[in-house]
Scaffold this motif. Sequence first.
Motif, mmCIF file in Angstrom:
data_model
loop_
_atom_site.group_PDB
_atom_site.id
_atom_site.type_symbol
_atom_site.label_atom_id
_atom_site.label_comp_id
_atom_site.label_asym_id
_atom_site.label_seq_id
_atom_site.Cartn_x
_atom_site.Cartn_y
_atom_site.Cartn_z
ATOM 1 N N ARG A 374 0.836 -1.204 0.000
ATOM 2 C CA ARG A 374 0.000 0.000 0.000
ATOM 3 C C ARG A 374 0.869 1.250 0.000
ATOM 4 O O ARG A 374 0.507 2.269 -0.601
ATOM 5 C CB ARG A 374 -0.955 -0.010 1.201
ATOM 6 C CG ARG A 374 -1.933 -1.175 1.128
ATOM 7 C CD ARG A 374 -2.879 -1.213 2.298
ATOM 8 N NE ARG A 374 -3.974 -0.246 2.146
ATOM 9 C CZ ARG A 374 -5.068 -0.251 2.901
ATOM 10 N NH1 ARG A 374 -5.220 -1.166 3.843
ATOM 11 N NH2 ARG A 374 -6.002 0.628 2.720
ATOM 12 N N VAL A 375 1.994 1.178 0.671
ATOM 13 C CA VAL A 375 2.934 2.310 0.652
ATOM 14 C C VAL A 375 3.443 2.517 -0.771
ATOM 15 O O VAL A 375 3.450 3.632 -1.306
ATOM 16 C CB VAL A 375 4.111 2.066 1.628
ATOM 17 C CG1 VAL A 375 5.165 3.163 1.486
ATOM 18 C CG2 VAL A 375 3.607 1.979 3.063
ATOM 19 N N THR A 376 3.846 1.427 -1.388
ATOM 20 C CA THR A 376 4.358 1.498 -2.762
ATOM 21 C C THR A 376 3.286 2.070 -3.690
ATOM 22 O O THR A 376 3.588 2.908 -4.552
ATOM 23 C CB THR A 376 4.777 0.085 -3.230
ATOM 24 O OG1 THR A 376 5.716 -0.417 -2.269
ATOM 25 C CG2 THR A 376 5.424 0.118 -4.597
ATOM 26 N N ASP A 417 0.315 11.178 7.101
ATOM 27 C CA ASP A 417 0.902 10.543 5.909
ATOM 28 C C ASP A 417 2.264 9.933 6.242
ATOM 29 O O ASP A 417 2.594 8.826 5.814
ATOM 30 C CB ASP A 417 1.064 11.574 4.790
ATOM 31 C CG ASP A 417 -0.274 11.968 4.173
ATOM 32 O OD1 ASP A 417 -1.320 11.524 4.685
ATOM 33 O OD2 ASP A 417 -0.274 12.729 3.189
ATOM 34 N N LEU A 418 3.056 10.666 7.010
ATOM 35 C CA LEU A 418 4.400 10.171 7.348
ATOM 36 C C LEU A 418 4.321 8.939 8.246
ATOM 37 O O LEU A 418 5.073 7.971 8.063
ATOM 38 C CB LEU A 418 5.206 11.269 8.049
ATOM 39 C CG LEU A 418 5.688 12.407 7.146
ATOM 40 C CD1 LEU A 418 6.104 13.613 7.991
ATOM 41 C CD2 LEU A 418 6.858 11.948 6.279
ATOM 42 N N HIS A 419 3.424 8.977 9.220
ATOM 43 C CA HIS A 419 3.321 7.839 10.139
ATOM 44 C C HIS A 419 2.932 6.574 9.373
ATOM 45 O O HIS A 419 3.441 5.493 9.646
ATOM 46 C CB HIS A 419 2.289 8.165 11.229
ATOM 47 C CG HIS A 419 2.451 7.406 12.502
ATOM 48 N ND1 HIS A 419 1.401 7.105 13.326
ATOM 49 C CD2 HIS A 419 3.546 6.882 13.116
ATOM 50 C CE1 HIS A 419 1.841 6.427 14.384
ATOM 51 N NE2 HIS A 419 3.135 6.284 14.278
ATOM 52 N N LYS A 420 2.066 6.743 8.389
ATOM 53 C CA LYS A 420 1.611 5.577 7.608
ATOM 54 C C LYS A 420 2.623 5.149 6.561
ATOM 55 O O LYS A 420 2.763 3.965 6.272
ATOM 56 C CB LYS A 420 0.319 5.938 6.866
ATOM 57 C CG LYS A 420 -0.903 6.032 7.729
ATOM 58 C CD LYS A 420 -2.083 6.458 6.859
ATOM 59 C CE LYS A 420 -3.211 6.946 7.720
ATOM 60 N NZ LYS A 420 -4.144 7.779 6.979
ATOM 61 N N LEU A 421 3.302 6.134 5.954
ATOM 62 C CA LEU A 421 4.036 5.843 4.718
ATOM 63 C C LEU A 421 5.556 5.876 4.842
ATOM 64 O O LEU A 421 6.246 5.268 4.016
ATOM 65 C CB LEU A 421 3.644 6.851 3.628
ATOM 66 C CG LEU A 421 2.173 6.926 3.232
ATOM 67 C CD1 LEU A 421 1.974 8.030 2.192
ATOM 68 C CD2 LEU A 421 1.683 5.592 2.668
ATOM 69 N N TRP A 422 6.098 6.611 5.814
ATOM 70 C CA TRP A 422 7.547 6.832 5.761
ATOM 71 C C TRP A 422 8.326 5.562 6.140
ATOM 72 O O TRP A 422 8.056 4.940 7.157
ATOM 73 C CB TRP A 422 7.989 8.004 6.635
ATOM 74 C CG TRP A 422 9.433 8.299 6.354
ATOM 75 C CD1 TRP A 422 10.498 7.984 7.133
ATOM 76 C CD2 TRP A 422 9.946 8.883 5.159
ATOM 77 N NE1 TRP A 422 11.662 8.354 6.485
ATOM 78 C CE2 TRP A 422 11.356 8.899 5.273
ATOM 79 C CE3 TRP A 422 9.368 9.380 3.980
ATOM 80 C CZ2 TRP A 422 12.180 9.409 4.263
ATOM 81 C CZ3 TRP A 422 10.190 9.888 2.984
ATOM 82 C CH2 TRP A 422 11.577 9.903 3.142
ATOM 83 N N ARG A 423 9.291 5.234 5.323
ATOM 84 C CA ARG A 423 10.162 4.075 5.599
ATOM 85 C C ARG A 423 11.381 4.581 6.368
ATOM 86 O O ARG A 423 12.361 5.036 5.782
ATOM 87 C CB ARG A 423 10.606 3.432 4.291
ATOM 88 C CG ARG A 423 9.451 2.857 3.491
ATOM 89 C CD ARG A 423 9.950 2.313 2.161
ATOM 90 N NE ARG A 423 8.886 1.648 1.438
ATOM 91 C CZ ARG A 423 8.615 1.845 0.141
ATOM 92 N NH1 ARG A 423 9.354 2.691 -0.565
ATOM 93 N NH2 ARG A 423 7.641 1.196 -0.446
ATOM 94 N N SER A 578 -5.156 7.790 -5.303
ATOM 95 C CA SER A 578 -3.791 8.322 -5.295
ATOM 96 C C SER A 578 -3.326 8.730 -3.899
ATOM 97 O O SER A 578 -2.163 9.052 -3.699
ATOM 98 C CB SER A 578 -3.718 9.543 -6.213
ATOM 99 O OG SER A 578 -4.570 10.568 -5.717
ATOM 100 N N GLY A 579 -4.218 8.723 -2.920
ATOM 101 C CA GLY A 579 -3.845 9.192 -1.592
ATOM 102 C C GLY A 579 -3.287 8.088 -0.720
ATOM 103 O O GLY A 579 -3.219 6.924 -1.123
ATOM 104 N N PRO A 580 -2.902 8.448 0.493
ATOM 105 C CA PRO A 580 -2.440 7.432 1.438
ATOM 106 C C PRO A 580 -3.625 6.586 1.895
ATOM 107 O O PRO A 580 -4.766 7.011 1.746
ATOM 108 C CB PRO A 580 -1.893 8.256 2.591
ATOM 109 C CG PRO A 580 -2.623 9.552 2.514
ATOM 110 C CD PRO A 580 -2.922 9.793 1.071
ATOM 111 N N PRO A 581 -3.387 5.408 2.452
ATOM 112 C CA PRO A 581 -4.499 4.598 2.948
ATOM 113 C C PRO A 581 -5.294 5.381 3.987
ATOM 114 O O PRO A 581 -4.736 6.197 4.718
ATOM 115 C CB PRO A 581 -3.801 3.392 3.596
ATOM 116 C CG PRO A 581 -2.445 3.353 2.995
ATOM 117 C CD PRO A 581 -2.090 4.765 2.666
ATOM 118 N N PRO A 582 -6.611 5.161 4.053
ATOM 119 C CA PRO A 582 -7.428 5.879 5.037
ATOM 120 C C PRO A 582 -7.108 5.421 6.454
ATOM 121 O O PRO A 582 -6.390 4.443 6.659
ATOM 122 C CB PRO A 582 -8.853 5.489 4.657
ATOM 123 C CG PRO A 582 -8.722 4.174 3.971
ATOM 124 C CD PRO A 582 -7.397 4.186 3.273
#
Length: 618
Positions: A374-376, A417-423, A578-582
């Motif tokens: 989902r991040v990808t 967004d960062l908490h969900k997506l940042w590696r 196109s957005g981050p996961p809800p």
Amino acid sequence: MRRLTVAQALVRFLAAQYTERDGERHRLIAATWGIFGHGNVAGVGQALIEEDGMPFHQGRNEQAMVHAAVGYARQRNRLSAHAVTTSIGPGATNLVTGAALATVNHLPVLLLPGDTFATRPADPVLQQLQVPGAGDVSVNDCLRPVSRSFDRIVRPEALVPAALEAMRVLSDPAATGAVTLALPQDVQAEAYDWPEEFFAERTWRIRRTRPDRAELDAAARAVREAARPLVVAGGGVRHSAAEDALRAFAERAGLPVATTQAGKGALPHDHPCEVGGLGHTGTATANDLARAADLVIGVGTRYTDFTTASGTLFAPDARFLNLNVTGFDAHKQAAPLPLVADAREGLAALTGALGDAPARPVTWAAAKAAWEARVTAAHAVPDEAARPTQAQVLGVLDTLCDTTDILINAAGSLPGDLHKLWRTRSRDQYHVEYGYSCMGYEIPAAIGVLLAAPGRPVWALVGDGTYLMNPTEIVTAVQERLPLKLVLLQNHGYASIGGLSEAVGAERYGTDYRLRAEDGSFTGPPLPVDLGANAASLGMRVLRPRTIGDLREALADARAATDPTCVYIETETADSVSGPPPAQAWWDVPVAEISTRPSAVKAREEYDRHVTARRRRL
Ligand SMILES: Cc1ncc(C[n+]2csc(CCOP(=O)(O)OP(=O)(O)O)c2C)c(N)n1
Ligand SMILES: [Mg+2]
């Protein structure tokens, strides 16, 4: 005896204070920030000239100076801090927000506001607020509830015990936060004969508290017996430098590790035990494990509403084992199992007490891989010529960063967004201040981090609303020749609060930046502002990418730059594709119980459904 003014004695004293932990010594107060007015210019200001051992930084705004100090202290794992000197009145009260932020986040900063005359030759003096019936109150009393310790030096000799106590609180891991020494303007300039030993070098050992035997036994038994344990790593892991101990514990026992905003990065993103952020801004992986957990092992966490999904995340019969340096936080969630200790010591002791129980198998690998996909997907770029979404900006940044980069953010839609997506690739890469989530922290904090970690690429990620709240410390980065990297995301207002407003039936009211329309509402065209030109006017080099392709080049350019560089980019509104996961868990924002507007009525119905899942632990 040494004859000095109170301000000279204080600055001399501060220059001789050290901390020590794990055999390493650091300056306790490594530098002083200041803005001068009549309340400190002739006292502390004059004293700073006479003291070679105290570096000085000039700020633009008092609140921002505290943010810079906090950024520095966090980057230094609280082993070193900064002082902030201000004038009296508005200069002093401008400290309040910064002080609260420091205290909420348990980060040390020494505040030295000037104060109205102790001798009261003329009442009121310039900028004095008089409280009839309370002659001893000044505006500095606003700093009491937001400071861990507050004192007012109304006589020279009182400085000795007050300064020592201030150092004790700053260097105590369980007590630290903002520490205020209010300095009446006349007293600062007064001369006194100080005992020589006041200026001797002092070393304040940063305590690593070991666990109590009985608490440890109970905790270790709970870990051994748990069927579905989950670790919640908070900011205390970072403060204690407990990352290696956490990794050893998680690997030894076979435990999934979820993280709060302050704890993200405790394990690198690709470690098999790391399951990502927890709670409202967390991953499905972590939240599903949390819902199923029979034992929650909190390490250095305050259990905010974001972490617990406002009390709806954990099972009603879950047990809590809270390893924390403060008894206050160790007893949260009506914890039957407090473990009051330094995080590193506590984790090492727990690991040692596990006996020969085998490690649990990793059962969450597929869920972790699914979230990674989902991040990808959120980062994916179907068209290089398109305007990027915010998630795609993070995706491009992700391709450029290595273990040395540091990202700073605090408010808006970015923390989610960062908490969900940042590696997160290294333990100090993710610097999101979410205890106070204070718009305007980012730019000054980045300056503090750059002072603490010279040579590292430091990125302040800033929304347009946040930028407008506090851009002026850019001038300080320019003045200090610090290669601040500012990513300024233009989306014409408060995307975060706008989305929240819609969800709670408030119809985005007052959250977009638009011209007032004929009917009186803010529904006209976007405001004709050019924030890039603004940043340039303050001395930054500004890059203006428009497409994702341009953005790649601009961010690479900024990363290599040795001068303060701003990447100003307009982002595309994200949709569900196109957005981050809800959100994968709830957050409690109470909705109007009655309303004439259908949107609020509908939102309240939804709210009532969620509220029934809330659990108060008693
Ligand atoms: C000092 C301060 N005031 C108000 C808020 C409440 N708040 C949280 S996010 C936000 C809007 C942020 O706007 P922007 O920086 O443009 O980010 P976006 O939401 O567009 O991502 C506001 C007003 C806050 N966190 N801090
Ligand atoms: Mg915005």
